[in-house]
Design a protein around this motif. Structure first.
Motif, PDB file in Angstrom:
ATOM      1  N   THR A 108       0.843  -1.194   0.000  1.00  0.00           N
ATOM      2  CA  THR A 108       0.000   0.000   0.000  1.00  0.00           C
ATOM      3  C   THR A 108       0.879   1.245   0.000  1.00  0.00           C
ATOM      4  N   ILE A 109       0.397   2.258  -0.700  1.00  0.00           N
ATOM      5  CA  ILE A 109       1.120   3.514  -0.740  1.00  0.00           C
ATOM      6  C   ILE A 109       1.165   4.144   0.652  1.00  0.00           C
ATOM      7  N   GLU A 110       0.100   3.944   1.422  1.00  0.00           N
ATOM      8  CA  GLU A 110       0.044   4.516   2.767  1.00  0.00           C
ATOM      9  C   GLU A 110       1.166   3.954   3.650  1.00  0.00           C
ATOM     10  N   GLY A 116       4.726  -5.898  -2.809  1.00  0.00           N
ATOM     11  CA  GLY A 116       3.280  -6.064  -2.851  1.00  0.00           C
ATOM     12  C   GLY A 116       2.614  -5.244  -3.937  1.00  0.00           C
ATOM     13  N   PHE A 117       3.395  -4.617  -4.794  1.00  0.00           N
ATOM     14  CA  PHE A 117       2.857  -3.833  -5.903  1.00  0.00           C
ATOM     15  C   PHE A 117       2.918  -4.703  -7.160  1.00  0.00           C
ATOM     16  N   HIS A 166       1.207  -0.060 -12.942  1.00  0.00           N
ATOM     17  CA  HIS A 166       0.687   1.196 -12.395  1.00  0.00           C
ATOM     18  C   HIS A 166       1.005   1.300 -10.903  1.00  0.00           C
ATOM     19  N   GLU A 167       0.750   0.221 -10.152  1.00  0.00           N
ATOM     20  CA  GLU A 167       1.029   0.234  -8.716  1.00  0.00           C
ATOM     21  C   GLU A 167       2.516   0.446  -8.452  1.00  0.00           C
ATOM     22  N   PRO A 214      11.360   5.253  -2.693  1.00  0.00           N
ATOM     23  CA  PRO A 214      12.037   4.340  -1.771  1.00  0.00           C
ATOM     24  C   PRO A 214      13.401   3.974  -2.340  1.00  0.00           C
ATOM     25  N   ASP A 215      14.178   3.255  -1.578  1.00  0.00           N
ATOM     26  CA  ASP A 215      15.500   2.861  -2.065  1.00  0.00           C
ATOM     27  C   ASP A 215      15.428   1.701  -3.036  1.00  0.00           C
ATOM     28  N   TYR A 216      14.359   0.938  -2.974  1.00  0.00           N
ATOM     29  CA  TYR A 216      14.163  -0.162  -3.924  1.00  0.00           C
ATOM     30  C   TYR A 216      12.711  -0.619  -3.875  1.00  0.00           C
ATOM     31  N   ILE A 217      12.308  -1.336  -4.921  1.00  0.00           N
ATOM     32  CA  ILE A 217      11.040  -2.044  -4.968  1.00  0.00           C
ATOM     33  C   ILE A 217      11.350  -3.527  -5.143  1.00  0.00           C
ATOM     34  N   LEU A 218      10.679  -4.377  -4.375  1.00  0.00           N
ATOM     35  CA  LEU A 218      10.832  -5.831  -4.501  1.00  0.00           C
ATOM     36  C   LEU A 218       9.651  -6.388  -5.281  1.00  0.00           C
ATOM     37  N   PHE A 219       9.951  -7.125  -6.332  1.00  0.00           N
ATOM     38  CA  PHE A 219       8.920  -7.847  -7.058  1.00  0.00           C
ATOM     39  C   PHE A 219       8.935  -9.299  -6.590  1.00  0.00           C
ATOM     40  N   GLY A 220       7.931  -9.637  -5.796  1.00  0.00           N
ATOM     41  CA  GLY A 220       7.839 -10.954  -5.192  1.00  0.00           C
ATOM     42  C   GLY A 220       7.238 -10.823  -3.809  1.00  0.00           C
ATOM     43  N   LYS A 221       6.990 -11.945  -3.189  1.00  0.00           N
ATOM     44  CA  LYS A 221       6.409 -11.985  -1.856  1.00  0.00           C
ATOM     45  C   LYS A 221       7.214 -12.943  -1.003  1.00  0.00           C
ATOM     46  N   LEU A 222       7.686 -12.482   0.138  1.00  0.00           N
ATOM     47  CA  LEU A 222       8.492 -13.328   1.002  1.00  0.00           C
ATOM     48  C   LEU A 222       7.747 -14.619   1.334  1.00  0.00           C
TER      49      LEU A 222
END
Length: 219
Positions: free
Chosen positions: A93-95, A114-115, A119-120, A129-137
């Protein structure tokens, strides 16, 4: 560097499968003995708050002494208490990302996951942010990386300067698929910690594949 120039990604580990106490710490030590690790995402993995605090208090200094960044997932209070290097917001979430940025950036590394759409992801990236992770732990049970994550990472790496982390699969044999996206960092958990024996050797093999990619060599 041209758009199709080879790059050498760096390895990120998640502690999702690590047990508490000395057994988990020993596996992490073996991982660091195997080669280069950029950072470690310290995952609550279902632990209660107090148990996760204890886990982080043991893991964070080990990671930092090895020269990597210790990034606490989900628990903002714990991240501050244990003097972690970063905080990861997994809510998508952006929040939540905005709150993490306001609380920790630029003092700590801040990342998020989680994006799941372009678009998300772009909306999250606008928060810088310093990075975006594509995946879910914890969602790396299949041998190959999830196709959606591969596609998002490849698209992101081709147009966005902000680094991304791509979650790899459970089998190191599929690591070239992740490398081919040109993501700056690749997250592994089950592929490294899925078996207690050979953790260091698997870290070494991941780095060998990264080195080969940087040289434009076949795996």
């Amino acid at each position: 560097m041209t758009d199709d120039a080879p790059i050498r990604p760096r390895l990120v580990l998640a502690t999702t499968l690590l047990p508490d106490g000395e057994p988990g710490l020993e596996l992490l030590r073996e991982a660091f003995a195997g080669g280069d690790i950029a950072s470690v995402l310290i995952d609550p993995a279902g632990r209660e708050v107090a148990a996760f605090q204890d886990f982080c208090e043991a893991v964070v200094p080990l990671v930092q002494e090895a020269g990597a960044a210790a990034i606490v997932v989900e628990d903002t209070r714990c991240a501050g208490r244990v003097k972690a290097d970063g905080f990861h917001a997994p809510e998508g979430t952006i929040e939540a990302l905005g709150e993490a940025m306001a609380r920790f950036s630029p003092r700590l590394i801040v990342g998020a996951s989680g994006f799941n759409t372009r678009h998300e992801a772009l909306e999250a990236g606008e928060r810088m942010p310093d990075y975006i992770l594509f995946g879910k732990l914890g969602a790396d049970g299949e041998a190959e990386p999830h196709r959606r994550n591969l596609d998002l990472a490849e698209w992101w790496a081709s147009i966005v300067e902000l680094p991304c982390i791509l979650q790899g699969g459970a089998d190191l044999a599929t690591l070239p698929l992740a490398i081919a996206t040109r993501a700056e960092f690749i997250l592994l958990s089950r592929a490294i910690f899925g078996e207690a024996e050979g953790v260091g050797a698997r870290v070494a093999e991941a780095n060998r594949l990264f080195d080969a990619a940087a040289k434009g060599e076949a795996a």
